[in-house]
Motif scaffolding. Sequence first.
Motif, mmCIF file in Angstrom:
data_model
loop_
_atom_site.group_PDB
_atom_site.id
_atom_site.type_symbol
_atom_site.label_atom_id
_atom_site.label_comp_id
_atom_site.label_asym_id
_atom_site.label_seq_id
_atom_site.Cartn_x
_atom_site.Cartn_y
_atom_site.Cartn_z
ATOM 1 N N VAL A 230 43.692 22.887 19.788
ATOM 2 C CA VAL A 230 44.561 23.728 20.622
ATOM 3 C C VAL A 230 43.942 23.891 22.014
ATOM 4 C CG1 VAL A 230 45.584 26.017 20.904
ATOM 5 C CG2 VAL A 230 45.556 24.945 18.652
ATOM 6 N N ILE A 231 42.633 24.082 22.068
ATOM 7 C CA ILE A 231 41.935 24.188 23.356
ATOM 8 C C ILE A 231 42.084 22.890 24.153
ATOM 9 C CG2 ILE A 231 39.639 24.300 24.410
ATOM 10 C CD1 ILE A 231 38.929 26.371 22.216
ATOM 11 N N THR B 189 38.134 23.386 8.884
ATOM 12 C CA THR B 189 39.539 23.135 9.221
ATOM 13 C C THR B 189 39.985 24.047 10.361
ATOM 14 O OG1 THR B 189 40.039 22.462 6.953
ATOM 15 C CG2 THR B 189 41.898 23.134 8.327
ATOM 16 N N LYS B 190 39.615 25.329 10.271
ATOM 17 C CA LYS B 190 40.032 26.288 11.289
ATOM 18 C C LYS B 190 39.445 25.943 12.652
ATOM 19 C CE LYS B 190 40.334 31.224 12.324
ATOM 20 N NZ LYS B 190 40.106 32.603 11.833
ATOM 21 N N THR B 191 38.152 25.611 12.701
ATOM 22 C CA THR B 191 37.519 25.333 13.990
ATOM 23 C C THR B 191 38.023 24.024 14.597
ATOM 24 O OG1 THR B 191 35.592 24.420 12.799
ATOM 25 C CG2 THR B 191 35.444 26.704 13.574
ATOM 26 N N ARG B 192 38.279 23.019 13.756
ATOM 27 C CA ARG B 192 38.871 21.783 14.288
ATOM 28 C C ARG B 192 40.240 22.075 14.899
ATOM 29 N NH1 ARG B 192 37.387 19.208 9.231
ATOM 30 N NH2 ARG B 192 35.427 18.063 9.474
ATOM 31 N N GLY B 193 41.037 22.870 14.184
ATOM 32 C CA GLY B 193 42.367 23.206 14.688
ATOM 33 C C GLY B 193 42.306 23.958 15.999
ATOM 34 N N LEU B 194 41.414 24.933 16.089
ATOM 35 C CA LEU B 194 41.281 25.710 17.326
ATOM 36 C C LEU B 194 40.815 24.835 18.482
ATOM 37 C CD1 LEU B 194 39.700 28.969 15.871
ATOM 38 C CD2 LEU B 194 41.916 28.809 17.039
ATOM 39 N N LEU B 195 39.877 23.930 18.207
ATOM 40 C CA LEU B 195 39.402 23.046 19.272
ATOM 41 C C LEU B 195 40.523 22.125 19.751
ATOM 42 C CD1 LEU B 195 37.182 22.068 21.100
ATOM 43 C CD2 LEU B 195 36.341 20.600 19.246
ATOM 44 N N LYS C 299 41.291 31.895 32.471
ATOM 45 C CA LYS C 299 42.562 31.983 31.765
ATOM 46 C C LYS C 299 42.350 32.839 30.514
ATOM 47 C CE LYS C 299 44.380 29.036 34.663
ATOM 48 N NZ LYS C 299 45.349 29.479 35.671
ATOM 49 N N SER C 300 43.022 33.972 30.464
ATOM 50 C CA SER C 300 42.763 34.916 29.369
ATOM 51 C C SER C 300 43.076 34.314 28.009
ATOM 52 C CB SER C 300 43.563 36.198 29.576
ATOM 53 O OG SER C 300 44.952 35.933 29.643
ATOM 54 N N ASP C 301 44.133 33.510 27.920
ATOM 55 C CA ASP C 301 44.463 32.906 26.626
ATOM 56 C C ASP C 301 43.406 31.887 26.209
ATOM 57 O OD1 ASP C 301 45.447 31.189 28.785
ATOM 58 O OD2 ASP C 301 46.377 29.996 27.214
ATOM 59 N N LEU C 302 42.879 31.144 27.192
ATOM 60 C CA LEU C 302 41.845 30.146 26.890
ATOM 61 C C LEU C 302 40.544 30.830 26.475
ATOM 62 C CD1 LEU C 302 41.377 27.115 26.827
ATOM 63 C CD2 LEU C 302 40.758 27.205 29.242
ATOM 64 N N VAL C 303 40.200 31.905 27.159
ATOM 65 C CA VAL C 303 39.020 32.684 26.767
ATOM 66 C C VAL C 303 39.187 33.190 25.339
ATOM 67 C CG1 VAL C 303 37.682 34.785 27.209
ATOM 68 C CG2 VAL C 303 38.435 33.360 29.123
ATOM 69 N N GLY C 304 40.396 33.656 25.014
ATOM 70 C CA GLY C 304 40.666 34.132 23.662
ATOM 71 C C GLY C 304 40.514 33.041 22.614
ATOM 72 N N LEU C 305 40.952 31.837 22.935
ATOM 73 C CA LEU C 305 40.807 30.714 22.005
ATOM 74 C C LEU C 305 39.335 30.356 21.797
ATOM 75 C CD1 LEU C 305 43.718 28.429 23.249
ATOM 76 C CD2 LEU C 305 43.534 29.458 20.975
ATOM 77 N N PHE C 306 38.572 30.307 22.885
ATOM 78 C CA PHE C 306 37.140 30.020 22.765
ATOM 79 C C PHE C 306 36.440 31.107 21.957
ATOM 80 C CE2 PHE C 306 37.372 26.914 26.304
ATOM 81 C CZ PHE C 306 36.540 25.940 25.793
#
Length: 265
Positions: A141-142, A133-139, A110-117
């Motif tokens: 979302v993942i 804070t940023k990495t917790r938020g991104l995780l 999934k291109s969007d999931l790859v982008g998030l990772f």
Amino acid sequence: MSAEINDFLVPDIGYLIYRKCTPTWEIAKNEISFCDITYIIEGRGIYTINGVQYEVKRGDLLCIPRGSIRMARCIVDDLMNVYSANFKLYDMDGQQADLPLPLLTHIGIKSDLVGLFRELSNAWVRKETGYHTKTRGLLLVIMHRLYELILLKKDTARSDYRVKKAINYISENYASNVTVKEIANLVGLNTVYFGALFKNETGILVNQYLTQTRINHAEDMLQNGECNVTEAAERCGYSDLSHFRKQFKMIKGYSPSQCLRNQPD
């Protein structure tokens, strides 16, 4: 698997990596005290988890629960590239929790999931101010994206752009006298085709979605003590108070007046 999702989990990340495996790469046998999410982007590998061997390939997702005994190695003629995140999850009481996901799922690339990772991995490596804070938020979302794909069996990234446009329009105009015909015209479709497309994408009719949106907003207003029942109805596009009360009770299971009485002190 039941789609039971705990919306009150907070991750504490311990390790993140985008790993391009070498022929000698391996994970020695060990018991983990954290959750391990590994997304295979390229290649194949062998993971042994709690004594069971799994051959993983491109597009597979591993969700290894804490307390598992794991080991892993490459398949030399098809080396893996993976994103891997090790983290602990805590609930609102501070107790450790696990992701409600199966150990191995093939979700594809999934291109969007790859982008998030990728964004998560880059933020972790750079460690700029506020990166926790940023990495917790991104995780988070993942995690939500994985819930959609695996538990809820839907892929919002592939939703029709016209349905997305309609949903955005409803979100911004729910308080006005919005009609299905108006929204269909907005996205350039006839009313019948648009209605069928919307239901196919969302699982409900346009009018049902509009009603749920209005009632959810009204509930928020009442719970926050922002206004009384009459004001909430008017702000959410209802000129008929009795109709508002009926729809509120039908969707929420209790009256708007009860919602107002139960707001916190």
